[in-house]
Scaffold this motif. Sequence first.
Motif, PDB file in Angstrom:
ATOM      1  N   GLY A   1       0.783  -1.228  -0.122  1.00 25.54           N
ATOM      2  CA  GLY A   1      -0.029  -0.164   0.106  1.00 25.54           C
ATOM      3  C   GLY A   1       0.780   1.292   0.203  1.00 25.54           C
ATOM      4  N   ALA A   2       1.853   1.159   0.834  1.00 27.37           N
ATOM      5  CA  ALA A   2       2.818   2.567   0.570  1.00 27.37           C
ATOM      6  C   ALA A   2       3.159   2.526  -0.633  1.00 27.37           C
ATOM      7  N   ARG A   3       3.662   1.676  -1.435  1.00 26.03           N
ATOM      8  CA  ARG A   3       4.355   1.693  -2.700  1.00 26.03           C
ATOM      9  C   ARG A   3       3.121   2.231  -3.746  1.00 26.03           C
ATOM     10  N   ILE A   4       2.084   1.744  -3.524  1.00 26.42           N
ATOM     11  CA  ILE A   4       0.840   2.280  -4.194  1.00 26.42           C
ATOM     12  C   ILE A   4       0.559   3.804  -3.942  1.00 26.42           C
ATOM     13  N   LEU A   5       0.958   4.182  -2.696  1.00 26.84           N
ATOM     14  CA  LEU A   5       0.799   5.703  -2.550  1.00 26.84           C
ATOM     15  C   LEU A   5       1.786   6.398  -3.132  1.00 26.84           C
ATOM     16  N   GLU A   6       3.012   5.803  -3.259  1.00 27.36           N
ATOM     17  CA  GLU A   6       4.188   6.492  -3.714  1.00 27.36           C
ATOM     18  C   GLU A   6       4.229   6.678  -5.229  1.00 27.36           C
ATOM     19  N   GLU A   7       3.453   5.780  -5.823  1.00 23.83           N
ATOM     20  CA  GLU A   7       3.530   5.743  -7.314  1.00 23.83           C
ATOM     21  C   GLU A   7       2.246   6.641  -7.615  1.00 23.83           C
ATOM     22  N   GLY A   8       1.339   6.951  -6.839  1.00 26.22           N
ATOM     23  CA  GLY A   8       0.336   7.781  -7.205  1.00 26.22           C
ATOM     24  C   GLY A   8      -0.999   7.013  -7.741  1.00 26.22           C
ATOM     25  N   VAL A   9      -0.838   5.593  -7.460  1.00 28.07           N
ATOM     26  CA  VAL A   9      -1.963   4.606  -8.233  1.00 28.07           C
ATOM     27  C   VAL A   9      -3.155   4.907  -7.261  1.00 28.07           C
ATOM     28  N   SER A  10      -2.940   5.442  -5.889  1.00 28.13           N
ATOM     29  CA  SER A  10      -4.066   5.747  -4.884  1.00 28.13           C
ATOM     30  C   SER A  10      -3.727   7.346  -4.464  1.00 28.13           C
ATOM     31  N   TYR A  11      -4.887   7.960  -4.327  1.00 24.66           N
ATOM     32  CA  TYR A  11      -4.756   9.300  -4.041  1.00 24.66           C
ATOM     33  C   TYR A  11      -4.475   9.399  -2.718  1.00 24.66           C
ATOM     34  N   ARG A  12      -4.835   8.525  -1.797  1.00 22.14           N
ATOM     35  CA  ARG A  12      -4.795   8.711  -0.210  1.00 22.14           C
ATOM     36  C   ARG A  12      -4.933   7.507   0.402  1.00 22.14           C
ATOM     37  N   SER A  13      -4.235   7.343   1.467  1.00 19.31           N
ATOM     38  CA  SER A  13      -4.343   6.211   2.429  1.00 19.31           C
ATOM     39  C   SER A  13      -5.613   5.844   2.693  1.00 19.31           C
ATOM     40  N   SER A  14      -6.758   6.626   3.135  1.00 24.36           N
ATOM     41  CA  SER A  14      -8.191   6.290   3.488  1.00 24.36           C
ATOM     42  C   SER A  14      -8.792   5.572   2.038  1.00 24.36           C
ATOM     43  N   ASP A  15      -8.120   5.931   0.687  1.00 27.40           N
ATOM     44  CA  ASP A  15      -8.985   5.221  -0.083  1.00 27.40           C
ATOM     45  C   ASP A  15      -8.539   3.820  -0.088  1.00 27.40           C
ATOM     46  N   ILE A  16      -7.474   3.650   0.087  1.00 22.94           N
ATOM     47  CA  ILE A  16      -6.819   2.085   0.264  1.00 22.94           C
ATOM     48  C   ILE A  16      -7.767   1.308   1.444  1.00 22.94           C
ATOM     49  N   ASP A  17      -7.794   2.019   2.586  1.00 25.78           N
ATOM     50  CA  ASP A  17      -8.692   1.549   3.518  1.00 25.78           C
ATOM     51  C   ASP A  17     -10.321   1.297   3.114  1.00 25.78           C
ATOM     52  N   LEU A  18     -10.797   2.119   2.348  1.00 26.26           N
ATOM     53  CA  LEU A  18     -11.926   1.940   1.862  1.00 26.26           C
ATOM     54  C   LEU A  18     -12.126   0.372   0.858  1.00 26.26           C
ATOM     55  N   VAL A  19     -11.208   0.318   0.051  1.00 28.12           N
ATOM     56  CA  VAL A  19     -11.130  -0.992  -0.403  1.00 28.12           C
ATOM     57  C   VAL A  19     -11.058  -2.081   0.226  1.00 28.12           C
ATOM     58  N   PHE A  20     -10.392  -2.037   1.276  1.00 26.66           N
ATOM     59  CA  PHE A  20     -10.133  -3.410   2.161  1.00 26.66           C
ATOM     60  C   PHE A  20     -11.283  -3.760   3.217  1.00 26.66           C
ATOM     61  N   THR A  21     -11.716  -2.288   3.578  1.00 26.32           N
ATOM     62  CA  THR A  21     -13.140  -2.675   4.479  1.00 26.32           C
ATOM     63  C   THR A  21     -14.516  -3.067   3.742  1.00 26.32           C
ATOM     64  N   ASN A  22     -14.383  -2.566   2.328  1.00 19.84           N
ATOM     65  CA  ASN A  22     -15.690  -2.833   1.628  1.00 19.84           C
ATOM     66  C   ASN A  22     -15.548  -3.986   0.667  1.00 19.84           C
ATOM     67  N   GLY A  23     -14.353  -4.358   0.403  1.00 20.79           N
ATOM     68  CA  GLY A  23     -14.241  -5.375  -0.840  1.00 20.79           C
ATOM     69  C   GLY A  23     -13.554  -6.672  -0.343  1.00 20.79           C
ATOM     70  N   TYR A  24     -12.727  -6.553   0.748  1.00 24.60           N
ATOM     71  CA  TYR A  24     -11.992  -7.811   1.019  1.00 24.60           C
ATOM     72  C   TYR A  24     -12.037  -8.137   2.597  1.00 24.60           C
ATOM     73  N   GLY A  25     -12.960  -7.822   3.293  1.00 21.76           N
ATOM     74  CA  GLY A  25     -13.499  -8.334   4.674  1.00 21.76           C
ATOM     75  C   GLY A  25     -12.372  -7.841   5.536  1.00 21.76           C
ATOM     76  N   PHE A  26     -11.722  -6.751   5.472  1.00 26.81           N
ATOM     77  CA  PHE A  26     -10.835  -6.260   6.542  1.00 26.81           C
ATOM     78  C   PHE A  26     -11.699  -5.764   7.503  1.00 26.81           C
ATOM     79  N   PRO A  27     -11.432  -5.891   8.767  1.00 32.47           N
ATOM     80  CA  PRO A  27     -12.230  -5.438   9.724  1.00 32.47           C
ATOM     81  C   PRO A  27     -12.277  -4.083   9.831  1.00 32.47           C
ATOM     82  N   ALA A  28     -13.869  -3.319   9.848  1.00 34.02           N
ATOM     83  CA  ALA A  28     -13.886  -1.961  10.069  1.00 34.02           C
ATOM     84  C   ALA A  28     -13.615  -1.334  10.974  1.00 34.02           C
ATOM     85  N   PHE A  29     -13.555  -2.158  12.485  1.00 28.71           N
ATOM     86  CA  PHE A  29     -13.136  -1.675  13.551  1.00 28.71           C
ATOM     87  C   PHE A  29     -11.541  -1.594  13.654  1.00 28.71           C
TER      88      PHE A  29
END
Length: 703
Positions: free
Chosen positions: A619-647
């Motif tokens: 995820g740090a690499r993805i941020l560095e490459e600009g593939v994602s605009y912000r770390s919270s976008d990455i968090d939405l991906v995993f809590t809404n698409g991969y069963g990562f715990p929302a808590f």
Amino acid sequence: MTPVVNYEVQGEVAIITLNSPPVNGLGFKLRAGIMNSYENAINDAAVKAIVITSAQKLFCGGADISEFGTEKMNMEPVLPTMLPVLEESPKPIIAAINGFALGGGLELCLACDYRIALPHASLGLPEVKLGILPGAGGTQRLPRLIGPQKALEMIVSGNPINAQTALDLGLIDHIFKTDDFLTTAIEYANQLIESKAPVKSCADLSVDIKDLPNNFFTDFRTSIARRTKGFFAPERCIQAVEASIELPLAAGLKKEIELFQECAVTPQARAQQHLFFAERAAGRIPGLDPKMPLRDIKSVGIIGAGTMGGGIAMNFANAGIEVKLLEIKGDALERGLKAIRNNYEISAKRGKLTSEKMEKSIGLINGTLSYDDLSDVDLVIEAVFENIEIKKSVFQQLDKVCKPGAILATNTSYLDVDAIAAVTKRPQDVIGLHFFSPANVMKLLEIVRATHTANDVLLTVLKTAQRIKKTPVVSGICWGFIGNRMFEPYGREATRLVLEGATPAQVDKALTDFGCAMGFLSVIDMAGIDVGFMAREGIRERLNHDPSYQVLCDRLNNLGRFGQKTGRGFYIYEGRDRLEDPEVIELSKTTAKELNISQRNISDEEIVERTIYAMVNEGARILEEGVSYRSSDIDLVFTNGYGFPAFRGGPMQYADEVGLDVVLAGMKKYQSELGEHGKNWFEPAPLLEKLAAQGKSFKDYQA
Ligand code: T1G
């Protein structure tokens, strides 16, 4: 600077109007403005009643969440201090609820004497979704007004109720159908004055428990155990409502504040508030004017009536958008349409939708075998077999038949959207719309912005995603976009740990104990080991230097053990049972020996660190490459698409909570301790090193 509260007197009625856009968040200024106005009304002998209303489209969105964790949140008057004052007002106070009244906004209404609403008003206590609980009397006053059962359901679910339900429950006194709500509210106040209507206070009420079943709270705890597993706040909500029965109001309010403060300081509360703002930030694209004219999406074409195509079609039909579902073979089309009807019938049977809504949605989905029928649609989504050549030929067809300006989207989960766009004459109209299976259920929609995707295309699909009730997250172009690219190293470590001596069940349990909905090995068995194998074909050259990379998955694939679909994968599947398979454990032993990997006992802590840190590092690499605009976008991906715990707020929020210095130390530890494997795969991302050295978090990083 327009005041956040307007105060005026009409005849014998004082009117306090909340006017703090966008949602009348009860920040310090608004709280102080309300109490100043209230004092004016009380000190004005001419005033016999007080109306509190709103100049916004809603009544009040509750406490100002952006104040949480700042000193403003505790600047008097705070809600727990001011609401009892309003409740003890000698003059009747009427809450005129013109829309949403949520959290502290509803608690403000509960401290009033009378509550009236417009028909579309919505009332709720959603605090539990922010990892806290109603902290300004909601857990004490609501049970006194509508009984403990209904109150508890509202507080623990966090879901609002509509005005009619609120009226039926006795939460509000009247619903008025009127275009001039303020005049109506003033008339209502004058009637109360004329009739000498009494002031009311919840302090005079006790919770009605005559119909409360004996083991109500125990049974309620059991009923919510599964859906609240790992969450801290729901149990405290229950304790607060129990206190409303056991204690007088003043003592109950004190207990509520204690429980609120217990929740407010937890990482869970920070995680869930992080996700609240993350959802709203995801729609903001750096450099794009959100007010740019958008393309009109009135009809959608979907290519492929398989599981994905059918699920995608349902999303649009549910939003009232006409869908043309294209297949190349009649029997496949029939099967697809039948599967859609079947899905709807299951939902209708579960009471999730009425039969007329079901028929209306189904009626919006029409099958076709001809591309020509797509000549007038505004958006096409291709959902065919995950093969680049097949997708290219579909887009060549679409390029020929679709009208100018139609948006052409691919549902690919990892293929190169630029390569697909390149076969059309209109790359500016091409974008990726990666739905997650089952597409009519999973909220996440990864929007892949290709190199030539036009800005208005991007903003149009973002808006459309909201229309179909998806959580959209924009990704740039890379293998696997955000989700699958980070899921790959997570899965690498999970399977590598089995090679090193952990059993699949141990790995999966460590991850579900961490809070994941399912462990990786169960997920890959469900998604299909063959699917993962095919996806890795695209990155083989990157993996060749590591003979152990996913070697177990490759071998299971070659043995035809694809997982649930073949009854055997990492586990054996017998009916609904998932059983450890001694053959897999034997296979891991022999493979490890072949690769000179010594097996050992592995702790759950190592399992979690290696899988999650590997994901975070990517995820740090993805941020560095600009593939994602912000770390919270990455968090939405995993809590809404991969069963990562929302808590836990998502992988990047979790890393911020743990501390990037700790994550970095973990990466370096495994880099040095795991021999070849550590050297291959635990090189810390430069951004992780940089932020850790600066004592910063991913949240601080802006691309
Ligand atoms: N505080 C601060 N900002 C808020 C906010 C809030 N409560 N609610 C919304 N916003 C911001 C949001 O971030 C966005 O900002 C803008 O307003 C529009 O929001 C003591 C302690 C009210 C149904 O949980 O559910 O009361 O992105 O896009 O679709 O017991 O916002 O424009 O910069 O969502 O019209 C409990 C949360 C608080 C309600 C409106 N209340 N909000 O939906 O607009 S805790 C909530 C919502 C509490 C008390 C406790 C929705 C909405 P930006 P939006 P919307």
